[in-house]
Design a protein around this motif. Structure first.
Motif, PDB file in Angstrom:
ATOM      1  N   THR A  67       0.836  -1.204   0.000  1.00  0.00           N
ATOM      2  CA  THR A  67       0.000   0.000   0.000  1.00  0.00           C
ATOM      3  C   THR A  67       0.869   1.253   0.000  1.00  0.00           C
ATOM      4  O   THR A  67       0.610   2.209  -0.740  1.00  0.00           O
TER       5      THR A  67
ATOM      6  N   GLY B 259       2.422   1.878  -3.344  1.00  0.00           N
ATOM      7  CA  GLY B 259       1.440   2.480  -4.236  1.00  0.00           C
ATOM      8  C   GLY B 259       1.301   3.970  -3.990  1.00  0.00           C
ATOM      9  O   GLY B 259       1.237   4.770  -4.925  1.00  0.00           O
ATOM     10  N   LEU B 260       1.280   4.353  -2.718  1.00  0.00           N
ATOM     11  CA  LEU B 260       1.209   5.776  -2.372  1.00  0.00           C
ATOM     12  C   LEU B 260       2.466   6.515  -2.812  1.00  0.00           C
ATOM     13  O   LEU B 260       2.384   7.632  -3.342  1.00  0.00           O
TER      14      LEU B 260
ATOM     15  N   THR C  39       2.264   7.157  -6.381  1.00  0.00           N
ATOM     16  CA  THR C  39       1.320   8.242  -6.649  1.00  0.00           C
ATOM     17  C   THR C  39       2.008   9.595  -6.520  1.00  0.00           C
ATOM     18  O   THR C  39       1.875  10.457  -7.397  1.00  0.00           O
TER      19      THR C  39
ATOM     20  N   THR D 169      -0.643   3.436  -7.994  1.00  0.00           N
ATOM     21  CA  THR D 169      -1.661   3.288  -6.946  1.00  0.00           C
ATOM     22  C   THR D 169      -2.438   1.991  -7.155  1.00  0.00           C
ATOM     23  O   THR D 169      -2.654   1.221  -6.219  1.00  0.00           O
TER      24      THR D 169
END
Length: 147
Positions: free
Chosen positions: A59, A62-63, A66, A100
């Protein structure tokens, strides 16, 4: 004991330790079962927390992706020529959304796998508890009949 010896599963290992002491008193049988359970239960839960950590890291990656995609997008809006702004902005946003997506996809998949494995390990532990109590009851009844 012979049937339990032929299995590699955790439950028969625990039951075998109690059966080996079936001629002794209940406290010694219980001690053998408890000691065996304390030996096998950590093996059942071994490395389960790693899946949770990997899901959280996915997670966060993914951030991070981004942010990596949005930084050039905002830089393009501020400094690029008008003809290149749209292309640079679209490329940055696409990179942000793809990372993301991949981070969340891997995290969700790993969380589902973790949930399935946690439920299976919980079932095994509950079976060990249940059948250990049933074995104690059976051997206690048998020992009382022999007395």
């Amino acid at each position: 004991i012979r049937v339990c010896s032929g299995s590699v599963a955790m439950l028969p290992k625990v039951l075998k330790s109690g059966l080996k002491r079936s001629k002794q008193d209940q406290s010694q049988i219980q001690n053998a079962i408890d000691a065996s359970a304390l030996e096998v239960i950590p093996k059942i839960e071994l490395r389960m927390n790693y899946l949770q950590v990997i899901a959280n890291i996915s997670t966060l990656f993914g951030l991070l992706g981004t942010i990596q995609g949005l930084i050039p997008s905002f830089a393009a809006v501020a400094a690029a020529e008008p003809t290149q702004k749209a292309e640079m902005l679209a490329n940055g946003i696409a990179k942000a959304m793809n990372t993301t997506f991949l981070g969340l996809l891997s995290a969700i998949t790993i969380m589902i796998i973790h949930s399935i494995l946690a439920a299976k390990s919980e079932k095994i532990i509950n079976e060990i508890d249940e059948y250990s109590v049933k074995l104690m009851d059976l051997l206690g009844t048998k020992n009382q009949a022999n007395d």
